[in-house]
Design a protein around this motif. Structure first.
Motif, mmCIF file in Angstrom:
data_model
loop_
_atom_site.group_PDB
_atom_site.id
_atom_site.type_symbol
_atom_site.label_atom_id
_atom_site.label_comp_id
_atom_site.label_asym_id
_atom_site.label_seq_id
_atom_site.Cartn_x
_atom_site.Cartn_y
_atom_site.Cartn_z
ATOM 1 N N VAL A 98 46.703 40.599 40.212
ATOM 2 C CA VAL A 98 47.726 41.561 40.613
ATOM 3 C C VAL A 98 47.702 42.750 39.662
ATOM 4 C CG1 VAL A 98 49.555 40.487 39.230
ATOM 5 C CG2 VAL A 98 50.151 41.814 41.277
ATOM 6 N N ALA A 99 48.018 43.919 40.196
ATOM 7 C CA ALA A 99 48.146 45.139 39.400
ATOM 8 C C ALA A 99 49.277 45.960 39.990
ATOM 9 C CB ALA A 99 46.847 45.932 39.395
ATOM 10 N N CYS A 100 49.965 46.736 39.137
ATOM 11 C CA CYS A 100 51.111 47.516 39.597
ATOM 12 C C CYS A 100 50.963 48.974 39.204
ATOM 13 C CB CYS A 100 52.405 46.982 38.984
ATOM 14 S SG CYS A 100 52.823 45.311 39.489
ATOM 15 N N GLY A 101 51.239 49.856 40.168
ATOM 16 C CA GLY A 101 51.403 51.263 39.868
ATOM 17 C C GLY A 101 52.864 51.525 39.570
ATOM 18 N N THR A 102 53.275 52.782 39.627
ATOM 19 C CA THR A 102 54.671 53.094 39.353
ATOM 20 C C THR A 102 55.591 52.385 40.335
ATOM 21 O OG1 THR A 102 53.992 55.273 38.569
ATOM 22 C CG2 THR A 102 56.332 54.956 39.028
ATOM 23 N N ASN A 103 55.299 52.507 41.623
ATOM 24 C CA ASN A 103 56.140 51.894 42.651
ATOM 25 C C ASN A 103 55.305 51.267 43.764
ATOM 26 O OD1 ASN A 103 58.949 52.336 41.862
ATOM 27 N ND2 ASN A 103 58.499 54.510 42.074
ATOM 28 N N HIS A 104 54.161 50.700 43.437
ATOM 29 C CA HIS A 104 53.385 49.960 44.423
ATOM 30 C C HIS A 104 52.643 48.824 43.736
ATOM 31 C CE1 HIS A 104 49.914 52.304 42.988
ATOM 32 N NE2 HIS A 104 49.120 51.513 43.701
ATOM 33 N N THR A 105 52.233 47.848 44.543
ATOM 34 C CA THR A 105 51.604 46.644 44.015
ATOM 35 C C THR A 105 50.324 46.347 44.785
ATOM 36 O OG1 THR A 105 53.806 45.766 43.504
ATOM 37 C CG2 THR A 105 51.974 44.207 43.459
ATOM 38 N N VAL A 106 49.303 45.876 44.063
ATOM 39 C CA VAL A 106 48.036 45.443 44.647
ATOM 40 C C VAL A 106 47.815 44.000 44.207
ATOM 41 C CG1 VAL A 106 45.561 45.897 44.860
ATOM 42 C CG2 VAL A 106 47.141 47.786 44.408
ATOM 43 N N ALA A 107 47.498 43.121 45.159
ATOM 44 C CA ALA A 107 47.294 41.704 44.832
ATOM 45 C C ALA A 107 46.088 41.177 45.586
ATOM 46 C CB ALA A 107 48.542 40.892 45.182
ATOM 47 N N VAL A 108 45.456 40.152 45.015
ATOM 48 C CA VAL A 108 44.285 39.514 45.617
ATOM 49 C C VAL A 108 44.538 38.017 45.664
ATOM 50 C CG1 VAL A 108 41.781 39.178 45.471
ATOM 51 C CG2 VAL A 108 42.815 41.299 44.612
ATOM 52 N N ASP A 109 44.266 37.395 46.825
ATOM 53 C CA ASP A 109 44.453 35.946 46.918
ATOM 54 C C ASP A 109 43.157 35.210 46.606
ATOM 55 O OD1 ASP A 109 42.844 35.999 49.200
ATOM 56 O OD2 ASP A 109 44.495 35.771 50.606
ATOM 57 N N SER A 110 43.225 33.885 46.610
ATOM 58 C CA SER A 110 42.091 33.060 46.213
ATOM 59 C C SER A 110 40.915 33.157 47.171
ATOM 60 C CB SER A 110 42.542 31.597 46.092
ATOM 61 O OG SER A 110 43.118 31.153 47.314
ATOM 62 N N GLU A 111 41.142 33.698 48.363
ATOM 63 C CA GLU A 111 40.059 33.865 49.332
ATOM 64 C C GLU A 111 39.426 35.250 49.261
ATOM 65 O OE1 GLU A 111 41.432 32.903 53.216
ATOM 66 O OE2 GLU A 111 42.003 30.855 52.693
ATOM 67 N N GLY A 112 39.922 36.096 48.383
ATOM 68 C CA GLY A 112 39.340 37.416 48.203
ATOM 69 C C GLY A 112 39.932 38.506 49.062
ATOM 70 N N PHE A 113 41.051 38.227 49.755
ATOM 71 C CA PHE A 113 41.711 39.249 50.563
ATOM 72 C C PHE A 113 42.631 40.080 49.673
ATOM 73 C CE2 PHE A 113 41.114 35.939 53.970
ATOM 74 C CZ PHE A 113 40.079 36.614 54.603
ATOM 75 N N VAL A 114 42.736 41.375 49.980
ATOM 76 C CA VAL A 114 43.521 42.301 49.171
ATOM 77 C C VAL A 114 44.776 42.704 49.929
ATOM 78 C CG1 VAL A 114 43.498 44.482 47.912
ATOM 79 C CG2 VAL A 114 41.380 43.174 48.159
ATOM 80 N N TYR A 115 45.924 42.647 49.244
ATOM 81 C CA TYR A 115 47.215 43.038 49.820
ATOM 82 C C TYR A 115 47.795 44.184 49.004
ATOM 83 C CZ TYR A 115 46.993 38.300 51.847
ATOM 84 O OH TYR A 115 46.603 37.158 52.499
ATOM 85 N N THR A 116 48.485 45.100 49.678
ATOM 86 C CA THR A 116 49.216 46.153 48.978
ATOM 87 C C THR A 116 50.574 46.334 49.636
ATOM 88 O OG1 THR A 116 48.236 47.874 50.387
ATOM 89 C CG2 THR A 116 47.121 47.398 48.306
ATOM 90 N N TRP A 117 51.527 46.806 48.857
ATOM 91 C CA TRP A 117 52.854 47.105 49.392
ATOM 92 C C TRP A 117 53.595 48.025 48.425
ATOM 93 C CZ3 TRP A 117 51.299 42.422 47.460
ATOM 94 C CH2 TRP A 117 52.013 41.867 46.391
ATOM 95 N N GLY A 118 54.681 48.634 48.918
ATOM 96 C CA GLY A 118 55.466 49.561 48.115
ATOM 97 C C GLY A 118 55.330 50.984 48.618
ATOM 98 N N PHE A 119 55.357 51.929 47.704
ATOM 99 C CA PHE A 119 55.318 53.350 48.052
ATOM 100 C C PHE A 119 53.949 53.724 48.614
ATOM 101 C CE2 PHE A 119 55.142 57.892 47.426
ATOM 102 C CZ PHE A 119 56.432 58.314 47.664
ATOM 103 N N GLY A 120 53.924 54.422 49.746
ATOM 104 C CA GLY A 120 52.664 54.688 50.432
ATOM 105 C C GLY A 120 52.112 56.087 50.289
ATOM 106 N N GLY A 121 52.785 56.980 49.552
ATOM 107 C CA GLY A 121 52.326 58.355 49.422
ATOM 108 C C GLY A 121 50.920 58.464 48.877
ATOM 109 N N TYR A 122 50.193 59.494 49.326
ATOM 110 C CA TYR A 122 48.810 59.772 48.923
ATOM 111 C C TYR A 122 47.817 58.718 49.403
ATOM 112 C CZ TYR A 122 50.707 63.241 45.632
ATOM 113 O OH TYR A 122 51.361 64.306 45.067
ATOM 114 N N GLY A 123 48.258 57.760 50.222
ATOM 115 C CA GLY A 123 47.335 56.741 50.702
ATOM 116 C C GLY A 123 46.994 55.677 49.681
#
Length: 542
Positions: A235-260
């Protein structure tokens, strides 16, 4: 914030302690003024520099954040050192005294600290026996102690989580990884943009009939329900968004969506974790993948070690609305990486590489080098050194290098003494003066080329556009360049990939597509994602 907010190392590091190295620092040291408008550009270390209190100390991990004006370092013995800005007690020494010199957090000496994360004004650490402690600003419940009674916790308090394997911090929130089945990821803190992943931003009107909005603090760590069947390992966090990876290698993101920065080809905020389609169809992440998040962008390594990035990559040009490979680093074995506000550091093979927009020397290119670089560039003074860990903060960078066979070269680097805490004036009186008067205690004082074929790293011209200053006391400029104030415009969605060594001439950005979606669009787009109310009618029910 963040990192970390540094990349999440594999789980086996919890039991296998790597040999430490020498900590080097570059960037701003005028902690009172970093990121604040009108701040003088002084006391900058533009080349990697040793810090006097840590000379010869084996440091194995460093942490800071994209909104952090303070630093954390962990040595091989499990001691935790902090220094930097301390207006909200984020150094954990029981006071509000700024520290230019790394100082051991005395209240953590009875624990062996193996991981740490830093937010805008708080720190969270993880112990070898899988407990977690935090200190600093707790206005939004980001310390995870279950209470916001004390707005500032000047000394470590226990987090209400168990079996913790890692902790990272966003600007004003925290994410914990746990080995508890069904609760592999927990969050607490500010829910404003949905960065906690619980399906709501907990927004309410401060008074009935008022248009002033507030966001209910979330002080008790809570598992993300939509990920209960997945095991999150990174897992890694920006100012107001989060990036996470599960054990199968899939990537999830959530939070503020500005700038893509969420990588979903749109700028809509996401209140629950959403898989990035690109990494679902192809390039599923391997077990040794790295993940990082800056204020306005995200990054990860995929199959073959190729680095992918998305979000706002440069101050000019189009934003990358979905993951694209950074071709300049093709063929390099990237071992560690972190992202700051708009700059990045990584250790690859026997080189240290940095790039991005910088104004305080945080890229480490030296007094005769350029301040910024739009393309990855070697830090020449560290060429041939093995980098163990990196961390990027607001206007500064931390690098840990292996001392093996480079002792003579390290001796040639400058050593920064800093001021003793007694020589640093106390920070301005906080609003919560009662907490300050009763909570202050005396702080404890402590003393070559790779075999692979690589693309050459070529320097690029300096960015001409000035990066907007950030002030950590303002909640409105939390996502980089005050973007949430810009609420109109469509994004072209056309990023610029790096398919060749030489890049085409950058076009001047139109400025469109860099804010949050219009209010009506946001409401319609969030239906079915956890918001069940048609309007704001007071504080949400428990």
């Amino acid at each position: 914030m963040s990192a970390v907010e540094t990349e999440n190392k594999p789980e086996e590091e919890k039991t296998t302690v790597k040999e430490g190295g020498e900590l080097l620092f570059c960037g701003a040291t005028n902690w009172n003024s970093i990121g604040r408008r009108g701040a003088p550009a002084e006391s900058n270390l533009v080349s990697p520099t040793r810090l006097r209190p840590l000379v010869g100390i084996d440091i194995r991990f460093v942490a800071s954040g994209c909104t952090s004006c303070h630093c954390v370092a962990l040595d091989v013995e499990g001691r935790c050192y902090t220094w930097g800005r301390n207006e909200k007690g984020q150094l954990g020494h029981g006071d509000y005294l700024q520290r230019d010199r790394p100082t051991v957090v005395s209240d953590l000496l009875k624990h062996k600290i193996i991981r740490a994360g830093a937010g805008r004004a708080h720190v969270v650490v993880v112990t070898e026996d899988c407990n977690s402690f935090s200190f600093g600003w707790n206005k939004h419940g980001q310390l995870g102690s279950g209470s916001i009674k004390n707005e500032f916790e000047l000394s470590p308090v226990r987090c209400l989580v168990s079996d913790v394997t890692n902790a990272v911090c966003g600007g004003d929130f925290t994410v914990w990884l746990s080995s508890v089945e069904g609760s592999s990821i927990l969050t607490a803190g500010l829910p404003q943009f949905g960065q906690l992943g619980h399906g709501t931003d907990n927004e309410y009107n401060t008074k009935e009939g008022s248009v002033r909005l507030a966001y209910e603090a979330q002080p008790r760590p809570r598992a993300i329900a939509s990920l209960s069947g997945d095991t999150i390992v990174k897992v890694a966090c920006g100012t107001n968004h989060t990036v996470a990876v599960d054990s199968e290698g899939f990537v999830y993101t959530w939070g503020f969506g500005g700038y893509g920065r969420l990588g979903h080809r749109e700028q809509k905020d996401e209140w629950v974790p959403r898989r990035i389609e690109f990494f679902q169809r192809q390039h599923v992440l391997p077990p040794n993948a790295l993940v990082s998040a800056g204020s306005v962008n995200s990054a990860c390594t995929a199959v073959g070690g190729q680095l992918f990035m998305w979000g706002k990559i440069k101050n000019t040009g189009d934003d990358w609305m979905y993951p694209k490979p950074l071709m300049d680093l093709s063929g390099w074995n990237i071992r560690c990486m972190d992202s700051g506000s708009m700059h990045h550091f990584c250790g690859a093979d026997d080189s240290c590489i940095s790039w991005g927009h910088a104004v305080n020397g945080e890229l480490g290119y030296g007094p005769d080098g350029q301040k910024s670089s739009t393309t990855p560039k070697k830090v020449d003074i560290l060429e041939g050194m093995h980098v163990i860990s990196v961390a990027c903060g607001l206007g500064h960078s931390l690098i840990v290098v292996d001392r093996t066979n480079v002792g003579d070269r390290l001796d040639q680097l400058n050593i920064y003494d800093g001021k003793a805490s007694a020589e640093v004036s106390e920070e301005p009186e906080s609003k919560n003066s009662a907490v300050k008067r009763t909570g202050i205690r005396n702080a404890a004082k402590a003393s070559a080329n790779s075999e692979k074929r690589k693309k050459p790293l070529e320097s690029d011209s300096k960015d001409e556009e000035e990066h907007s200053d950030e002030d950590d006391s303002s909640e409105e400029d939390a996502n980089g360049q005050q973007e949430e104030k810009q609420r109109g415009g469509k994004s072209s969605g056309r990023g610029r990939g790096r398919g060749a060594k030489q890049l085409p001439m950058e076009e001047k950005s139109s400025g469109r597509g860099r804010g949050r979606p219009p209010a009506e669009e946001k409401k319609s787009s969030q239906r079915g994602r956890g918001r069940g109310k048609a309007g704001k009618r007071g504080r949400p029910s428990k």
